[in-house]
Design a protein around this motif. Sequence first.
Motif, PDB file in Angstrom:
ATOM      1  N   LYS A 138       0.822  -1.215   0.000  1.00 37.63           N
ATOM      2  CA  LYS A 138       0.000   0.000   0.000  1.00 37.63           C
ATOM      3  C   LYS A 138       0.851   1.259   0.000  1.00 37.63           C
ATOM      4  CE  LYS A 138      -3.912  -1.976   2.590  1.00 37.63           C
ATOM      5  NZ  LYS A 138      -4.687  -1.850   3.841  1.00 37.63           N
ATOM      6  N   VAL A 139       1.912   1.268   0.810  1.00 35.19           N
ATOM      7  CA  VAL A 139       2.801   2.441   0.852  1.00 35.19           C
ATOM      8  C   VAL A 139       3.367   2.719  -0.537  1.00 35.19           C
ATOM      9  CG1 VAL A 139       4.976   3.343   1.750  1.00 35.19           C
ATOM     10  CG2 VAL A 139       3.394   2.170   3.286  1.00 35.19           C
ATOM     11  N   ALA A 140       3.848   1.662  -1.197  1.00 32.46           N
ATOM     12  CA  ALA A 140       4.434   1.836  -2.523  1.00 32.46           C
ATOM     13  C   ALA A 140       3.395   2.298  -3.540  1.00 32.46           C
ATOM     14  CB  ALA A 140       5.076   0.529  -2.982  1.00 32.46           C
ATOM     15  N   LEU A 141       2.182   1.759  -3.455  1.00 36.91           N
ATOM     16  CA  LEU A 141       1.129   2.148  -4.392  1.00 36.91           C
ATOM     17  C   LEU A 141       0.699   3.587  -4.172  1.00 36.91           C
ATOM     18  CD1 LEU A 141      -1.035  -1.102  -4.410  1.00 36.91           C
ATOM     19  CD2 LEU A 141       0.256  -0.153  -6.337  1.00 36.91           C
ATOM     20  N   GLU A 156       3.243  -6.753 -10.519  1.00 39.50           N
ATOM     21  CA  GLU A 156       2.401  -7.538  -9.602  1.00 39.50           C
ATOM     22  C   GLU A 156       1.945  -6.669  -8.417  1.00 39.50           C
ATOM     23  OE1 GLU A 156       1.381 -10.372 -10.437  1.00 39.50           O
ATOM     24  OE2 GLU A 156       2.838 -11.133 -11.882  1.00 39.50           O
ATOM     25  N   PRO A 157       1.273  -5.555  -8.683  1.00 33.61           N
ATOM     26  CA  PRO A 157       1.036  -4.552  -7.634  1.00 33.61           C
ATOM     27  C   PRO A 157       0.000  -4.929  -6.586  1.00 33.61           C
ATOM     28  CG  PRO A 157      -0.066  -3.911  -9.654  1.00 33.61           C
ATOM     29  CD  PRO A 157       0.762  -5.116  -9.986  1.00 33.61           C
ATOM     30  N   THR A 158      -0.850  -5.908  -6.842  1.00 36.20           N
ATOM     31  CA  THR A 158      -1.905  -6.235  -5.874  1.00 36.20           C
ATOM     32  C   THR A 158      -1.702  -7.593  -5.224  1.00 36.20           C
ATOM     33  OG1 THR A 158      -3.348  -7.208  -7.568  1.00 36.20           O
ATOM     34  CG2 THR A 158      -3.578  -4.848  -7.176  1.00 36.20           C
ATOM     35  N   SER A 159      -0.503  -8.139  -5.308  1.00 38.65           N
ATOM     36  CA  SER A 159      -0.281  -9.496  -4.807  1.00 38.65           C
ATOM     37  C   SER A 159      -0.534  -9.623  -3.311  1.00 38.65           C
ATOM     38  CB  SER A 159       1.145  -9.944  -5.132  1.00 38.65           C
ATOM     39  OG  SER A 159       2.091  -9.037  -4.584  1.00 38.65           O
ATOM     40  N   GLY A 160      -0.379  -8.540  -2.544  1.00 37.15           N
ATOM     41  CA  GLY A 160      -0.600  -8.626  -1.105  1.00 37.15           C
ATOM     42  C   GLY A 160      -1.862  -7.953  -0.620  1.00 37.15           C
ATOM     43  N   LEU A 161      -2.740  -7.563  -1.554  1.00 39.41           N
ATOM     44  CA  LEU A 161      -3.928  -6.795  -1.188  1.00 39.41           C
ATOM     45  C   LEU A 161      -5.163  -7.682  -1.083  1.00 39.41           C
ATOM     46  CD1 LEU A 161      -3.571  -3.616  -3.440  1.00 39.41           C
ATOM     47  CD2 LEU A 161      -2.637  -4.029  -1.157  1.00 39.41           C
ATOM     48  N   ASP A 162      -6.068  -7.298  -0.176  1.00 42.39           N
ATOM     49  CA  ASP A 162      -7.337  -8.012  -0.086  1.00 42.39           C
ATOM     50  C   ASP A 162      -8.294  -7.466  -1.145  1.00 42.39           C
ATOM     51  OD1 ASP A 162      -8.815  -5.720   0.875  1.00 42.39           O
ATOM     52  OD2 ASP A 162      -7.994  -6.084   2.868  1.00 42.39           O
ATOM     53  N   PRO A 163      -9.440  -8.132  -1.394  1.00 40.16           N
ATOM     54  CA  PRO A 163     -10.339  -7.710  -2.476  1.00 40.16           C
ATOM     55  C   PRO A 163     -10.818  -6.268  -2.384  1.00 40.16           C
ATOM     56  CG  PRO A 163     -10.888  -9.924  -1.762  1.00 40.16           C
ATOM     57  CD  PRO A 163      -9.850  -9.416  -0.807  1.00 40.16           C
ATOM     58  N   MET A 165      -9.205  -3.716  -1.176  1.00 38.35           N
ATOM     59  CA  MET A 165      -8.099  -2.857  -1.590  1.00 38.35           C
ATOM     60  C   MET A 165      -7.838  -2.974  -3.095  1.00 38.35           C
ATOM     61  SD  MET A 165      -7.249  -1.136   1.048  1.00 38.35           S
ATOM     62  CE  MET A 165      -9.021  -1.162   1.432  1.00 38.35           C
ATOM     63  N   GLU A 166      -8.145  -4.130  -3.671  1.00 45.34           N
ATOM     64  CA  GLU A 166      -8.015  -4.273  -5.116  1.00 45.34           C
ATOM     65  C   GLU A 166      -8.987  -3.336  -5.838  1.00 45.34           C
ATOM     66  OE1 GLU A 166      -8.377  -8.314  -6.319  1.00 45.34           O
ATOM     67  OE2 GLU A 166      -6.683  -8.989  -5.095  1.00 45.34           O
TER      68      GLU A 166
END
Length: 295
Positions: A138-141, A156-163, A165-166
């Motif tokens: 999130k910080v990077a985005l 791969e910007p959403t690999s660690g995000l929940d739905p 946050m997507e």
Amino acid sequence: MAAPAIRTQHLTKRYGRLLALDGLDLAVSAGEVFGFLGPNGAGKSTAIRLLLGLARPTAGKAWIFDGDAVDVAAAHRLLAYVPADVALWPQLTGAETLELLAATGPGVDRAYRDELVQRFALDLSTPARAYSTGNRQKVALVAAFATRAPLLVLDEPTSGLDPLMEVQFRRAVAVARDNGQTVFLCSHQLAEVEAVCDRVAILRAGRLVDVATVEALRRLHRTEVTVRFTGSAPDLRDVAGVEIVAQDGGMLRFAMSGPAAPALRALAAADVTALTVREPSLEEIFLDYYGESSR
């Protein structure tokens, strides 16, 4: 005519005997959201490293707008980058990290950055060492989307995000497009690419398979049609574009490619009670490419 945001010419990278990228010719227009697809090992990350000047090509060249990507300092003044595995300074808080990135980057819209912090539900008081993978992402985005850089490179910007946050990620991509920024989205999340991209490139084993709009890619592949009828079955023999016809009582299933008019004319001659058309997803198209490669 404006220069492409990204251009490559015969871009090639070898690591010893491994050919990681094989003669990539690509042009990404300024202001578009461009999807760069492929499974692990297809060469996506290698291509990004070459674009960012983090690795030297074995052959060929890459340009960021009018500048040579080998000029790393010049290229990075024009872009913001979110890596697949975000690493932050562990002792800095989220707020301090964003300030540092703003000071070293191509400028920032602070009001929009504050809005993004709220949207991504990011606690800026936390030290980076205490952040989860998703919060580091999130910080990077937030830093990337708040920048004034004309090019955003997202690996791969959403690999660690929940739905939830997507959803916010997709909104931020739309805002970037409306601002005239170019988004180069490297992903294997096909639904994400399908939702936000204007065009898509598919990479396989280091080689470019295809570049097309999402809609054009779908048209290259078969549409599934299910028909329910009474009386005699529709006669689809020798109808252009129709294949794989299967009948089960009063139900007929077939695949259709190309224009729908010939099949519709054939169906109009029968007593059709229901008609269902299903377009293939980008994932099915993608798997079809790889299925063909393995046959």
